[in-house]
Design a protein around this motif. Structure first.
Motif, PDB file in Angstrom:
ATOM      1  N   ARG A 128      31.543  29.059   0.457  1.00  0.00           N
ATOM      2  CA  ARG A 128      30.459  29.225  -0.515  1.00  0.00           C
ATOM      3  C   ARG A 128      29.429  30.264  -0.060  1.00  0.00           C
ATOM      4  O   ARG A 128      28.611  30.729  -0.849  1.00  0.00           O
ATOM      5  CB  ARG A 128      29.791  27.882  -0.824  1.00  0.00           C
ATOM      6  CG  ARG A 128      28.902  27.300   0.279  1.00  0.00           C
ATOM      7  CD  ARG A 128      28.390  25.919  -0.140  1.00  0.00           C
ATOM      8  NE  ARG A 128      27.376  25.427   0.801  1.00  0.00           N
ATOM      9  CZ  ARG A 128      26.072  25.619   0.649  1.00  0.00           C
ATOM     10  NH1 ARG A 128      25.628  26.300  -0.384  1.00  0.00           N
ATOM     11  NH2 ARG A 128      25.230  25.145   1.542  1.00  0.00           N
ATOM     12  N   CYS A 165      18.702  24.335  -1.688  1.00  0.00           N
ATOM     13  CA  CYS A 165      19.460  23.702  -2.759  1.00  0.00           C
ATOM     14  C   CYS A 165      20.068  22.407  -2.219  1.00  0.00           C
ATOM     15  O   CYS A 165      20.020  22.150  -1.015  1.00  0.00           O
ATOM     16  CB  CYS A 165      20.551  24.647  -3.271  1.00  0.00           C
ATOM     17  SG  CYS A 165      21.845  24.971  -2.051  1.00  0.00           S
ATOM     18  N   CYS A 168      22.655  22.877   0.654  1.00  0.00           N
ATOM     19  CA  CYS A 168      22.040  23.282   1.928  1.00  0.00           C
ATOM     20  C   CYS A 168      21.268  22.109   2.531  1.00  0.00           C
ATOM     21  O   CYS A 168      21.315  21.868   3.734  1.00  0.00           O
ATOM     22  CB  CYS A 168      21.131  24.483   1.729  1.00  0.00           C
ATOM     23  SG  CYS A 168      22.032  26.021   1.450  1.00  0.00           S
ATOM     24  N   ALA A 186      20.272  28.650   4.529  1.00  0.00           N
ATOM     25  CA  ALA A 186      20.139  29.209   3.177  1.00  0.00           C
ATOM     26  C   ALA A 186      21.514  29.579   2.648  1.00  0.00           C
ATOM     27  O   ALA A 186      22.485  29.635   3.410  1.00  0.00           O
ATOM     28  CB  ALA A 186      19.263  30.455   3.210  1.00  0.00           C
ATOM     29  N   CYS A 187      21.572  29.823   1.342  1.00  0.00           N
ATOM     30  CA  CYS A 187      22.820  30.293   0.738  1.00  0.00           C
ATOM     31  C   CYS A 187      22.494  31.205  -0.451  1.00  0.00           C
ATOM     32  O   CYS A 187      21.330  31.404  -0.777  1.00  0.00           O
ATOM     33  CB  CYS A 187      23.695  29.116   0.310  1.00  0.00           C
ATOM     34  SG  CYS A 187      23.098  28.286  -1.176  1.00  0.00           S
ATOM     35  N   CYS A 190      19.984  29.594  -2.909  1.00  0.00           N
ATOM     36  CA  CYS A 190      18.613  29.168  -2.626  1.00  0.00           C
ATOM     37  C   CYS A 190      17.869  30.071  -1.639  1.00  0.00           C
ATOM     38  O   CYS A 190      16.684  29.854  -1.399  1.00  0.00           O
ATOM     39  CB  CYS A 190      18.625  27.731  -2.105  1.00  0.00           C
ATOM     40  SG  CYS A 190      19.396  27.535  -0.486  1.00  0.00           S
TER      41      CYS A 190
HETATM   42 ZN    ZN Z   1      21.467  26.751  -0.583  1.00  0.00          ZN
END
Ligand code: ZN
Ligand code: ZN
Ligand code: FE
Length: 776
Positions: A128, A165, A168, A186-187, A190
């Motif tokens: 992801r 998010c 996360c 983080a990703c 978010c």
């Molecule tokens: Zn995230």
């Protein structure tokens, strides 16, 4: 038989200090305790990590041993303090929330290069976080440069504006996850995002085509120079094989011949262009990921203008996920040089970088995870199989140096004038700041001020003692004086070469007196002359100057450091008097075609005799003089360039040293190279190979200083020699001096944790202030 005695239950509190926060230490302890089936808790406070475990004595002991043995790769356990507690009632092993304590001291981890696990996820199309330029985990990512408060928790970092998010957050909350309590977690959904801008007359414009990274790569392919936001500051990037483009970058940056660093996409590309030994490879691919000076292959694709006339290239590997993506996509080595104008500090804030780099960068790849404080790339060279730090910043700062004598009160040393770092001393630890630059420059003074505020705030230090250089007119001295007056704190003034010696003793954890060879370019001496070829005896309290390199004039003063021919002229005048102009040397011919005789007479005539010029015993200036005489001529140099090129031409075949006379002068040992200059002039006339002369000169310097050390040992019974000062960046000098001193029975101390050059001086100032102040 199994009795109660053999299964004594123990409740132990273990306080762990060192680099133990933000490196996956609590989850590690959690797993370890579960493995050993121990009950209790672990928490971070601003002193370190506090563990409480309860269980069978032998199991607790095994657990304690494993803390050191199995600690996570980025952790550095300095102390384990154990204390028995009354038995408690635990039902499980728990990770407790962080605690804050006032007036305490802890260690923030340095920024860490992308780890293998994150790199795999970054490049895995099913993950992801595929292609997400800000992926990180407990083992990697930004730390020092994003933290503004302790304890190290997300609200106190520049990630505070981003809300995790659900996915996360779940990782963050799960003790079994690699991202458990990873503050910058983080990703795509978010976390921070990239932005690409182009410069056109009138200003910077955001390009909204949906893929900033691809736009950046396209800009690089069309031979643009781009500004790239990194971990501790901005870089200017462009193709490293494009000679014309690199020269253009040099022109725009107003940069002399100082080398640019190069980032290689991967191991294969690096090995195509440079040699690297196993220790060099380990260093460059480590979590610290510094710039490592590697020998260039003769057929390397790296443009000659990257490091003119220099056999080495400052190489590094991509250390952030953004670098990995950029370099993979581009596929070729890139120049990655600090975004600044000539010698100013590195840019680290987006608006400032965009405004200062107008006219230098054509485009910019930036993002919205702010850098709280700057940290340049560190520069390291492996000498004698040991990494020696030339510039200490990202990846190293703020890792503490453990000192032999505790600081009695929180102490702040303002550091040297050039290649400034400052040093905060508290208890057993000395924290050196990141490289702040040359304090002649107003912007560097601001940078130091900012870094100092950050340090004092972060490490919660109420300074009660300060130190600075002995020079009355340095800006660092004035800053220290102002601070001293404003806060009513005592100020200790420390001689530069004494500080070098003390720094070397301190990082080797000894406070015993030693012989110090403090060899460098410049430092203000106690007699008002400029020192730099000093043989001292000293400890943290005091020092004696017991020997020195013969003192000569610096014709034209400060200029003699940039124009090495001036020092050659001075030494020739010392050796031959006014007849120097009749010497049949190419150097003299070149000199007289560039400068008319009257101008030269101003330098060697009555001005010299009337002591108009400053005097120096600098070894760095002697190297400059010899380089000018042998090949460098009347060119201008950047600090140490001529000497570095001279080192580069040393013949690999041993040759006899030139004579270096050791004479007694006013009760001190004096090394005199006058006979050497006469022989050297003869050799030049005879057309001897410059490589052999360079070798004979280096041999003479080593032999001369070793001989003085032996005499000093006879008189003082001291058998330990500390090697410090910027001249020890010279690999031949370092290796040969150390080997020959050892061969003659000396114990030799060298620098490993802090630079031998002026970047290490603040450590010496701090320990000297601490020892001197004790007397009062
Ligand atoms: Zn995230
Ligand atoms: Zn990672
Ligand atoms: Fe120095």
């Amino acid at each position: 038989m199994h009795t109660m005695d053999q299964t004594r239950i123990q409740h132990l509190e273990i306080r762990v200090s060192g680099t133990v926060q933000g490196v996956g230490f609590r989850p590690f302890i959690y797993r370890l305790a579960r493995e050993h089936r121990l009950l209790g808790s672990v928490l971070n406070n601003s002193q370190g990590v506090i563990i409480r475990v309860q269980g069978e004595e032998s199991v607790v002991a095994a657990f304690t041993r494993d803390i050191r043995k199995q600690a996570p790769p980025a952790a550095r356990v300095m102390n384990l303090d154990c204390q028995a507690l009354p038995l408690d009632h635990y039902t499980e092993f728990r990770i407790l929330p962080s605690e804050t304590l006032d007036e305490t001291f802890t260690q923030v981890p340095p920024d860490l290069a992308l780890c293998e696990a994150c790199r795999r996820e970054l490049l895995d199309s099913r993950n992801r976080r595929h292609g997400y330029p800000f992926i990180n985990c407990i083992h990697c990512g930004p730390r020092f440069t994003i933290i503004h408060e302790l304890p190290y928790d997300r609200p106190f970092t520049t990630m505070s504006g981003f809300t995790m998010c659900a996915a996360c957050q779940a990782e963050y909350d799960d003790p079994a996850d690699r991202r458990f309590h990873t503050q910058p977690n983080a990703c795509h959904d978010c976390g921070p995002q990239l932005e690409f801008l182009r410069y056109a007359v009138g200003g910077w414009n955001t390009v909204n085509d949906g893929d900033p990274l691809r736009s950046a790569v396209e800009a690089l392919r069309s031979r643009r120079i781009i500004l790239v936001q990194g971990l501790g500051g901005f870089h200017l990037a462009c193709d490293a094989a494009d000679d014309a483009l690199v020269s253009e970058l040099r022109r725009r940056k107003h940069r002399d011949e100082k080398p640019f660093a190069v980032m290689f996409p991967d191991e294969a590309s690096l090995r195509e262009s440079c040699e690297s030994s196993p220790s060099e490879w380990n260093l460059i691919s480590s979590v610290r990921a510094p710039i490592v000076l590697l020998r260039k292959h003769s057929d390397s694709i790296i443009a000659a203008s990257v490091a003119p006339h220099n056999p080495f290239v400052g190489a590094m590997l991509p250390y952030t996920p953004l670098h990995v993506l950029l370099l993979r996509e581009y596929g070729q080595p890139l120049i990655m040089t600090s975004a600044n104008l000539s010698d100013e500090p590195i840019c680290f804030e987006v608006p400032d970088a965009l405004s200062r780099m107008q006219g230098i960068a054509d485009a910019a790849l930036v993002h919205n995870r702010p850098i709280h404080i700057f940290a340049d790339d560190s520069v390291v060279k492996v000498v004698g199989d040991v990494p020696r730090i030339w510039r200490r910043a990202r990846g190293y700062v703020p890792q503490a140096v453990h000192v032999p004598d505790s600081f009695r009160v929180p102490t702040l040393a303002f550091g040297p004038q050039l290649k400034n770092t400052f040093c905060l001393g508290k208890r057993q630890f000395a924290l050196l700041s990141q490289h702040c630059g040359d304090m002649e420059n107003e912007a560097a003074v601001d940078a130091q001020h900012r870094a100092m505020d950050h340090f004092l705030h972060l490490f919660d230090a109420k300074i009660e003692l300060i130190a600075c250089d002995l020079h009355p007119d340095y800006s660092t001295t004035r800053l220290a004086e102002a601070w001293s007056a404003e806060h009513n704190v005592p100020l200790v003034r420390v001689q530069h070469h004494h500080a070098h010696l003390a720094a070397c003793l301190a990082e080797n954890e000894t406070s015993e007196p030693a012989i110090g060879l403090s060899l460098d370019g410049t430092g203000y001496g106690t007699d008002g002359t400029i020192w730099g070829g000093e043989i001292l005896i000293g400890d943290f309290r005091t020092f004696d100057r017991v020997g020195y390199l013969q003192t000569v004039a610096m014709p034209g003063g400060e200029k003699a450091a940039q124009e090495s021919w001036r020092m050659a002229l001075s030494w020739l005048h010392e050796s031959f008097g006014d007849s120097l102009y009749e010497l049949p040397l190419p150097f003299i011919t070149e000199l007289q075609t560039h400068y008319d005789r009257n101008a030269l007479n101003l330098l060697t005539g009555s001005n010299l005799r009337q002591h108009v010029f400053p005097l120096t015993s600098s070894l760095g200036r002697l190297f400059d003089a010899v380089a000018a005489l042998l090949f460098f001529g009347t060119r201008r140099q950047y600090e140490g360039q001529a000497a570095m090129l001279l080192e580069g031409m040393i013949s690999p075949v041993p040759a006899a040293p030139y004579p270096m006379d050791v004479v007694e002068h006013d009760g001190l040992w004096m090394l005199s190279p006058l006979t050497m200059f006469r022989e050297m002039a003869d050799d030049i006339r005879k057309g001897m190979d410059a490589a052999i002369m360079a070798r004979r000169f280096h041999e003479a310097v080593v032999e001369g200083f070793v001989r003085v050390c032996e005499r000093v040992r006879d008189e003082s019974n001291l058998n330990r020699v500390a090697l410090s000062g910027g001249c020890f960046q010279n690999e031949f000098l370092h290796i040969e001096m150390e080997a020959r001193l050892r061969y003659r029975g000396f114990e030799v101390l060298t620098h490993r944790q802090v630079p031998a050059g002026d970047g290490g001086v603040s450590l010496g100032q701090a320990v000297i202030a601490n020892a001197t102040n004790e007397v009062n």
